[in-house]
Each structure stands twice: as C-alpha cells, then as structure tokens.
Scaffold this active site. Structure first.
Site, PDB file in Angstrom:
ATOM      1  N   GLY A 208      -7.949-144.078   7.927  1.00 38.33           N
ATOM      2  CA  GLY A 208      -7.896-142.999   7.033  1.00 38.33           C
ATOM      3  C   GLY A 208      -9.166-142.543   6.455  1.00 38.33           C
ATOM      4  O   GLY A 208     -10.183-143.057   6.803  1.00 38.33           O
ATOM      5  N   ASN A 209      -9.254-141.451   5.495  1.00 38.66           N
ATOM      6  CA  ASN A 209     -10.437-141.403   4.775  1.00 38.66           C
ATOM      7  C   ASN A 209     -10.120-140.890   3.553  1.00 38.66           C
ATOM      8  O   ASN A 209      -9.126-140.690   2.991  1.00 38.66           O
ATOM      9  CB  ASN A 209     -11.434-140.185   5.545  1.00 38.66           C
ATOM     10  CG  ASN A 209     -10.714-138.936   5.768  1.00 38.66           C
ATOM     11  OD1 ASN A 209     -10.470-138.365   4.744  1.00 38.66           O
ATOM     12  ND2 ASN A 209     -10.158-138.575   6.954  1.00 38.66           N
ATOM     13  N   ARG A 210     -11.381-140.680   2.497  1.00 35.18           N
ATOM     14  CA  ARG A 210     -11.064-140.550   1.137  1.00 35.18           C
ATOM     15  C   ARG A 210     -10.841-139.264   0.746  1.00 35.18           C
ATOM     16  O   ARG A 210     -10.757-139.025  -0.505  1.00 35.18           O
ATOM     17  CB  ARG A 210     -12.505-141.196   0.393  1.00 35.18           C
ATOM     18  CG  ARG A 210     -12.659-142.554   0.610  1.00 35.18           C
ATOM     19  CD  ARG A 210     -13.887-142.972  -0.189  1.00 35.18           C
ATOM     20  NE  ARG A 210     -14.343-144.391   0.414  1.00 35.18           N
ATOM     21  CZ  ARG A 210     -13.679-145.494  -0.573  1.00 35.18           C
ATOM     22  NH1 ARG A 210     -12.629-145.301  -1.251  1.00 35.18           N
ATOM     23  NH2 ARG A 210     -14.187-146.513  -0.046  1.00 35.18           N
ATOM     24  N   SER A 211     -10.810-138.295   1.415  1.00 34.75           N
ATOM     25  CA  SER A 211     -10.668-136.774   1.196  1.00 34.75           C
ATOM     26  C   SER A 211      -9.230-136.692   0.411  1.00 34.75           C
ATOM     27  O   SER A 211      -8.017-137.140   0.931  1.00 34.75           O
ATOM     28  CB  SER A 211     -10.611-136.044   2.351  1.00 34.75           C
ATOM     29  OG  SER A 211     -10.355-134.769   1.855  1.00 34.75           O
ATOM     30  N   ALA A 275     -10.518-133.398   6.263  1.00 39.67           N
ATOM     31  CA  ALA A 275     -11.570-134.449   6.742  1.00 39.67           C
ATOM     32  C   ALA A 275     -10.812-134.945   7.992  1.00 39.67           C
ATOM     33  O   ALA A 275      -9.629-135.755   7.721  1.00 39.67           O
ATOM     34  CB  ALA A 275     -12.008-135.510   5.899  1.00 39.67           C
TER      35      ALA A 275
END
Ligand SMILES: Cc1cc2nc3c(=O)[nH]c(=O)nc-3n(C[C@H](O)[C@H](O)[C@H](O)COP(=O)(O)O)c2cc1C
Length: 400
Positions: A208-211, A275
C-alpha cells in the site's frame, strides 16, 4: 464584525430532528441563525426547540409581526439560506416560485447563495418531477446536495437519506466562504479519485501507500460547494462520505480503473488525486504466506498496474473533458513533474513534495500546478481545501 446571517429552512421530513444538530454547529461557529420551519416541520420538531436553540422567534407564516414585513426582510438580510431537510414538496414549490408560507417567501426574496439538502424516500427522489425540480434549482444557481444512501423512514433503505449534519455544515461553510461568487461548477459532473490503492499479497497482507485521501476529499467537498455533481472514487480512506457526493469504494488499482472508466464518460473533469500503485504482486497466495524454518522468503514478483491517468488522458471520454493528475515526488520535484505531465498527457498536474511527515495524512499541502499550456501556478502552504479551490479555478477556466 457582524455575525454572518444564516436562514435555516426546515421542511416537513422525518429528518427534521437532524437540523437541530446543524443549527447547533452553525450557532457554535459564530453564525446568527434564524430558523424558518414549515407548518409540517413543526409536526416533527416543535417551535420551542428552534426558538431556544437559535435565540430568535420562530414563525411559519407571513401573518405574524407584519409590521416588520418578515416575508421580505428575512430573505433580504441573509448571507446564506440552507433548507435541511428539503422535502419533495419544498423543492417543487421553490422550483416553481410558490410563496404560500414564510419559508417559500424567504426563498424568493433571498439574493444570497441557497443550499438545499433534500431528504425523502427513494421513489420520491427518483420521480421525474422531483428530478426536474432539482435540475431547475441547480440551473438557477442553487446548491442541491445529493441525498445519501442508507436507512430511510421505517424499514426501507436506499438513496434519499439526509446527509450527516456535520457534512451539510461543511457545505454551508464553503458556500458562505465563496460569498456571492456564482456556483461555477453548477451543471457539471466531476469525478475525483482519492486515497491509496492496496495490492493484496495474501488474505492478510497488501502493498500500500501512505495516502490518507484528505486532498481528494477536499476536492470533492469544494466541487460540491461550487455546485458540481461529484463522483468520488475512494480507495481505503476510512473518511466520512462528504455530503452530496456519490462515493464509490474501491480497493485495488484494477478496481480503481474500472470505477473511473465507468464514471468518466459523462464527466466534464476527472481529477486523479488518488495514489494508485504502479505495481502489484504477480501472484496472490490464497492462504497466508508462512515463514519456513531455515528458508529464505520467496521473492515477490511485481507486475505493472494499468496507468489510469495516461489512459484517460489519451482516450478522452468526451470532447473537452479536462483531466488533472497529481504527482507526489520526493526529489527534483518540478523537473520530475514536468516530465510526468508530458508523459501522461493530462491538462494539469498538481506537483507536491511528499515524505513521511510531509503531505500524507496532513491537513495542509503546498504545491505547484503545472499546465499543459506551460502555465505554472504555485499554491503556498495552506489547508488542502485552498489547493482544491485553485484546482477548480484552473479547471473552470479551461472548461470555459
Ligand atoms: C411521518 C412522515 C414523514 C415524512 N417524511 C418526509 C420526507 O422525509 N421527505 C418528504 O419529502 N416528505 C416527507 N413527508 C411528507 C411531507 O411531510 C408532506 O409532503 C408535507 O406536505 C411537506 O410539507 P412542507 O414541504 O411544507 O414541509 C412525511 C410525512 C410524514 C407523515
């Protein structure tokens, strides 16, 4: 400074009790609120409640305090009129200019922005008569918030529920902040993506990502306050649905692509703030991947995800559609942004610097919006909604 004057119209729907919470939020945030209920609304919540919470007398008809000419003065002096809940009946009266009680008179005399938050059964909402009335009100510049989907009166569920009062308050706050400015996205449909996609590895893990999704939600809220019909495609945000916005929840980049391609064909603008993961694991393990004693873990092979921004930029779903991308860069921010804008083929690219403590999850942002026409619009450090307003300014300019 005088407090901004808000008229809270309440019509006779079961959700009238939720308007008490909206009234509280408006008064507590420094607004002078005059409640104008209809006679039907008083069957749900009595005049004593409205009067005590607002600190003003309450009347439903034009024959009280006639020497003060309230049927004209209340509307003339308002900075904002918000009708919540707005019944099917009230929308019809407002669309046709009827004036048989104090609220309908007020709606005709008001020259300030007007927000309607309809609430009714799905059948009433979907009826062509109601839909035509809503279209008429929007065409004239009113902000009509789309109802939410959920539990209705009795056992029914569907579209028609009054959005959360906190979200209606947010719409009012933004509409008031814009003052007399026209709702310049009225009649437009915009699609916004938000959040970060998650690419599953096994039933418990993902890449995943931090958005956080906050910038995309700010874009959706500000577009709704400027009168747009908004479809928000949200990936893993955990944020409350903004009032009046159709929210489509997705998980992965492939699901995001499907949802964007489905919503884009009748959109005037598509703003890709999400993102979206560039890569996903090639294989999905049906069971949890286990550690094995004495063995190194298997490498994870990644494959490319579809490039949604490049795809919708190259293949515009309708002529004149404006496509906006976001570029989160950690270094060489502007030069990477320019390269990305050229590669993706979008009209505008919002370039911001990101890092563990920058932008992600924060309430604030700072960016430069690059235009395909060579323009550069710097947006100084400030709330994410200020950046959102600049993006919509640039989009409306391009939409003509
Ligand atoms: C229990 C009950 C709940 C109602 N809820 C709604 C509603 O949520 N939305 C709506 O449009 N009408 C609703 N109605 C119908 C309205 O009260 C009716 O159309 C009334 O004439 C509206 O008057 P007004 O628009 O002047 O307030 C409801 C009626 C009853 C008896």
């Amino acid at each position: 400074m005088d407090k901004p004057k808000v008229v809270l119209g309440v019509s006779g729907g079961i959700a009238a009790y939720k308007a008490c919470e909206l009234l509280r939020r408006l008064t507590e945030s420094g607004h002078d609120v005059r409640v104008v209920p209809t006679a039907s609304a008083l069957n749900f919540v009595g005049a004593a409640t409205w009067s005590a919470l607002s600190g003003h007398p309450v009347s439903t008809e034009v024959w009280s305090d006639v020497h003060e000419v309230p049927h004209v003065r209340i509307g003339q002096h308002a900075d904002l009129v918000v009708v919540a809940p707005a019944t099917a009946d009230m929308l019809a009266k407002a669309a046709h200019g009827l004036a048989d009680d104090l609220l309908t008179n007020t709606l005709l005399t008001a020259r300030c922005p007007v927000v309607f938050a309809p609430a009714m059964h799905t059948e009433m909402w979907e009826h062509p008569a109601t839909q035509e009335n809503v279209a008429t009100l929007r065409r004239r510049g009113a902000v009509v918030v789309e109802p939410a989907v959920g539990r209705l009166t009795g056992v029914d569920t569907g579209k028609g529920r009054l959005p959360d009062p906190g979200e209606i308050f947010e719409v009012c706050r933004r509409v008031l902040a814009r003052g007399a400015a026209e709702p310049d996205l009225a009649g437009r449909h915009v699609v916004v993506s938000a959040g970060g996609t998650r690419e599953p590895l096994d039933p418990v893990r993902f890449l995943g990502n931090r958005s956080s999704g906050k910038q995309g939600y700010a874009l959706a809220r500000t577009a709704a306050a400027r009168g747009a019909r908004v479809t928000l495609i949200a990936a893993n945000t955990g944020l409350a649905d903004p009032a009046g916005v159709d929210v489509v929840q997705v998980g992965t980049a492939v699901q995001m692509r499907e949802a964007v391609l489905k919503a884009a064909p009748d959109a005037d603008a598509v703003v890709m703030a999400a993102a979206v993961a560039d890569f996903r694991p090639q294989a999905y393990a049906a069971g949890k991947i286990k550690k094995k004693d004495g063995q190194e873990p298997e490498p994870i092979i990644l494959v490319r995800n579809p490039d949604i921004l490049a795809e919708i930029s190259a293949d515009r779903a309708r002529p004149g559609q404006i496509v906006v991308g976001f570029a989160a860069e950690t270094d060489d921010v502007l030069s990477n942004g320019r390269t990305k804008l050229a590669r993706k083929g979008c009209d505008l690219l919002v370039v911001n610097e990101v890092g563990e403590r920058k932008t992600f999850g924060s309430e604030e942002n700072e960016a430069v919006v690059l235009g395909a026409d060579g323009s550069e619009t710097p947006v100084p450090h400030g709330p994410k909604e200020a950046l959102a307003e600049t993006v919509w300014d640039l989009v409306t300019h391009r939409l003509g």
